[in-house]
Design a protein around this motif. Structure first.
Motif, short mmCIF file in Angstrom:
data_model
loop_
_atom_site.label_atom_id
_atom_site.label_comp_id
_atom_site.label_asym_id
_atom_site.label_seq_id
_atom_site.Cartn_x
_atom_site.Cartn_y
_atom_site.Cartn_z
N GLY A 33 2.46 8.44 -0.45
CA GLY A 33 1.36 7.97 -0.94
C GLY A 33 0.54 6.80 0.50
N VAL A 34 0.15 5.51 -0.65
CA VAL A 34 -0.58 4.19 0.22
C VAL A 34 1.00 3.42 0.55
CG1 VAL A 34 -2.25 2.87 1.42
CG2 VAL A 34 -2.78 4.66 0.39
N TYR A 35 0.98 3.19 1.39
CA TYR A 35 2.73 2.09 1.64
C TYR A 35 2.03 1.06 2.34
CZ TYR A 35 6.18 6.02 1.44
OH TYR A 35 6.81 7.21 0.34
N TYR A 36 2.43 -0.36 1.11
CA TYR A 36 1.56 -1.74 1.03
C TYR A 36 3.59 -2.40 1.36
CZ TYR A 36 -2.29 -0.04 -0.78
OH TYR A 36 -3.58 0.44 -1.40
N CYS A 37 3.38 -3.23 2.39
CA CYS A 37 4.02 -4.23 2.46
C CYS A 37 4.06 -5.44 1.90
CB CYS A 37 4.58 -4.83 3.61
SG CYS A 37 3.83 -5.17 5.21
N ALA A 38 4.47 -6.29 1.11
CA ALA A 38 4.40 -7.94 1.01
C ALA A 38 4.86 -9.41 1.14
CB ALA A 38 3.89 -7.34 -0.67
N THR A 70 -1.07 1.50 4.34
CA THR A 70 -1.22 2.14 6.24
C THR A 70 -0.21 3.86 5.06
OG1 THR A 70 0.13 3.47 8.11
CG2 THR A 70 1.38 2.18 6.57
N GLN A 71 -1.19 4.39 5.58
CA GLN A 71 -0.81 6.24 4.82
C GLN A 71 -0.03 6.77 5.06
OE1 GLN A 71 -3.44 7.35 1.92
NE2 GLN A 71 -1.61 9.30 1.80
N VAL A 72 0.70 7.83 4.77
CA VAL A 72 2.12 8.40 4.67
C VAL A 72 1.82 9.51 3.82
CG1 VAL A 72 4.04 8.55 4.31
CG2 VAL A 72 3.53 6.52 5.14
N THR A 73 1.61 11.04 4.28
CA THR A 73 1.33 11.89 3.59
C THR A 73 3.06 12.72 4.07
OG1 THR A 73 -1.24 12.09 3.71
CG2 THR A 73 -0.30 14.07 3.37
N ALA A 109 11.27 -13.82 1.45
CA ALA A 109 11.24 -11.69 0.81
C ALA A 109 10.61 -10.94 1.05
CB ALA A 109 11.78 -11.86 -0.06
N VAL A 110 10.46 -9.72 1.76
CA VAL A 110 9.55 -8.60 2.00
C VAL A 110 9.65 -7.48 1.21
CG1 VAL A 110 8.59 -7.55 3.71
CG2 VAL A 110 9.21 -9.98 3.88
N GLY A 111 8.62 -7.09 0.70
CA GLY A 111 8.91 -5.52 0.15
C GLY A 111 8.05 -4.68 0.83
N TRP A 112 8.24 -3.28 0.35
CA TRP A 112 7.29 -2.68 0.28
C TRP A 112 7.42 -1.74 -1.12
CZ3 TRP A 112 4.75 -1.18 4.25
CH2 TRP A 112 5.80 -1.16 6.13
N PHE A 113 5.77 -1.16 -0.83
CA PHE A 113 5.92 -0.92 -2.31
C PHE A 113 4.40 0.48 -2.07
CE2 PHE A 113 6.88 -3.96 -5.02
CZ PHE A 113 7.09 -5.56 -3.79
N ARG A 114 4.21 1.73 -2.66
CA ARG A 114 3.37 2.84 -2.49
C ARG A 114 3.03 3.01 -3.97
NH1 ARG A 114 8.37 7.47 -1.81
NH2 ARG A 114 8.78 7.13 -4.09
N GLN A 115 1.61 3.51 -3.07
CA GLN A 115 1.24 4.05 -3.85
C GLN A 115 -0.08 5.20 -3.80
OE1 GLN A 115 -2.12 1.62 -5.65
NE2 GLN A 115 -2.29 2.17 -7.70
#
Length: 125
Positions: free
Chosen positions: A92-97, A119-122, A33-39
């Motif tokens: 935020g910074v978006y991460y996949c995991a 990866t940064q999203v602004t 499974a893969v998720g996208w997360f952001r901070q």
């Protein structure tokens, strides 16, 4: 060596769109499974969307439901996050995991084993 690499971030105006990609190497991504997360700065990491190994099931955070779409191409070992109608609060910074979470829910980020660098999203005018 396992590696997840995110791409596609950048600066976009409110209401705009971006498509993030998460490419895997050294990892049979279709087994996970893969998720996208952001901070966002000063905030805790939060789940955005996740997708089952087959791609048949997805789960979204309420804040992005109807605007974001997660998908995957297992032949290319890549997972995508299409983000439409972007808002400043999506910044935020978006991460996949990748992992084997006990349930397909965006709040189970601790159950993912492999993470990309982000990866940064602004979203700003």
């Amino acid at each position: 060596q396992f590696e997840l690499v995110e791409s596609g971030g950048g600066l976009v105006q409110p209401g705009g769109s971006l498509r993030l990609s998460c490419a895997a190497s050294g990892l049979i991504l279709e087994e996970y499974a893969v998720g996208w997360f952001r901070q966002a700065p000063g905030k805790e990491r939060e789940g955005v969307a996740c997708i089952s190994s087959s791609g048949g099931s997805t789960n979204y955070a309420d804040s992005v439901s109807g605007r974001f779409t997660i998908s995957r191409d297992n032949h290319k070992r890549t997972v995508f996050l299409q983000m439409n109608s972007l808002k400043p609060e999506d910044t935020g910074v978006y991460y996949c995991a990748a992992g084997w979470p006990s349930k397909l829910r965006v709040d189970l980020h601790a159950e993912y084993d492999y993470w990309g660098q982000g990866t940064q999203v602004t979203v700003s005018s």
